[in-house]
Design a protein around this motif. Structure first.
Motif, mmCIF file in Angstrom:
data_model
loop_
_atom_site.group_PDB
_atom_site.id
_atom_site.type_symbol
_atom_site.label_atom_id
_atom_site.label_comp_id
_atom_site.label_asym_id
_atom_site.label_seq_id
_atom_site.Cartn_x
_atom_site.Cartn_y
_atom_site.Cartn_z
ATOM 1 N N LYS A 180 0.812 -1.222 0.000
ATOM 2 C CA LYS A 180 0.000 0.000 0.000
ATOM 3 C C LYS A 180 0.843 1.269 0.000
ATOM 4 O O LYS A 180 0.318 2.361 0.146
ATOM 5 N N GLN A 181 2.149 1.118 -0.163
ATOM 6 C CA GLN A 181 3.031 2.278 -0.115
ATOM 7 C C GLN A 181 3.275 2.869 -1.505
ATOM 8 O O GLN A 181 3.004 2.237 -2.526
ATOM 9 N N THR A 182 3.816 4.063 -1.507
ATOM 10 C CA THR A 182 4.188 4.748 -2.739
ATOM 11 C C THR A 182 5.179 3.891 -3.514
ATOM 12 O O THR A 182 6.124 3.363 -2.935
ATOM 13 N N TYR A 194 7.648 9.842 6.479
ATOM 14 C CA TYR A 194 6.288 9.318 6.476
ATOM 15 C C TYR A 194 5.320 10.486 6.508
ATOM 16 O O TYR A 194 5.364 11.322 7.413
ATOM 17 N N ASP A 195 4.470 10.562 5.483
ATOM 18 C CA ASP A 195 3.448 11.594 5.371
ATOM 19 C C ASP A 195 2.227 11.108 6.143
ATOM 20 O O ASP A 195 1.510 10.222 5.688
ATOM 21 N N GLU A 196 2.025 11.668 7.330
ATOM 22 C CA GLU A 196 0.926 11.219 8.191
ATOM 23 C C GLU A 196 -0.435 11.423 7.537
ATOM 24 O O GLU A 196 -1.315 10.573 7.623
ATOM 25 N N GLU A 197 -0.590 12.553 6.864
ATOM 26 C CA GLU A 197 -1.881 12.866 6.240
ATOM 27 C C GLU A 197 -2.225 11.860 5.145
ATOM 28 O O GLU A 197 -3.325 11.333 5.090
ATOM 29 N N ALA A 198 -1.260 11.573 4.266
ATOM 30 C CA ALA A 198 -1.493 10.624 3.168
ATOM 31 C C ALA A 198 -1.283 9.177 3.609
ATOM 32 O O ALA A 198 -1.634 8.256 2.891
ATOM 33 N N GLN A 199 -0.669 8.980 4.763
ATOM 34 C CA GLN A 199 -0.343 7.661 5.302
ATOM 35 C C GLN A 199 0.501 6.842 4.321
ATOM 36 O O GLN A 199 0.227 5.690 4.021
ATOM 37 N N LYS A 200 1.561 7.513 3.824
ATOM 38 C CA LYS A 200 2.471 6.871 2.876
ATOM 39 C C LYS A 200 3.894 7.329 3.108
ATOM 40 O O LYS A 200 4.142 8.400 3.660
ATOM 41 N N SER A 210 7.265 9.066 2.334
ATOM 42 C CA SER A 210 7.539 10.320 1.645
ATOM 43 C C SER A 210 9.041 10.557 1.696
ATOM 44 O O SER A 210 9.645 10.497 2.766
#
Length: 105
Positions: free
Chosen positions: A29-31, A59-65, A67
């Protein structure tokens, strides 16, 4: 190993695809990838004393991915921070992915 402008290794397309596939299997589920324009890479590299770029996993908390964070590195192997140019918020895949059978994914 000392850091210098030649640090890094060229790998084959086959090796790259294997590494990318293993990551996708482990973290489905990651980028998949991130894109940054050449003008922005040049801005980092053109900083006084810059010998290369360090890429941090963030880690982009908002996008949950995952970064990526890019920062210049000087000859003392230190991040160029004071007044340095640091990049994040790149174009990620998905949704900005290579066309099928053209890119590494």
């Amino acid at each position: 190993m000392n850091l210098d402008p030649t640090t890094g290794s060229i790998i084959s397309e086959e090796e790259a695809k294997k590494i990318i596939t293993l990551f996708a299997e482990k973290f489905p589920k990651q980028t998949v990838s991130s894109f940054i324009g050449s003008d922005n890479v040049k801005k980092i590299l053109e900083q006084e004393g810059c010998i290369g770029i360090r890429i941090y996993n963030g880690y982009d908390e908002e996008a949950q991915k995952i970064s990526l964070v890019l920062v210049g590195v000087d000859k003392e192997e230190q991040d160029i921070l004071e007044y340095g140019i640091i990049y994040d918020r790149m174009a990620t895949c998905p949704p900005f992915c290579p066309k099928p059978k053209i890119g590494l994914v």
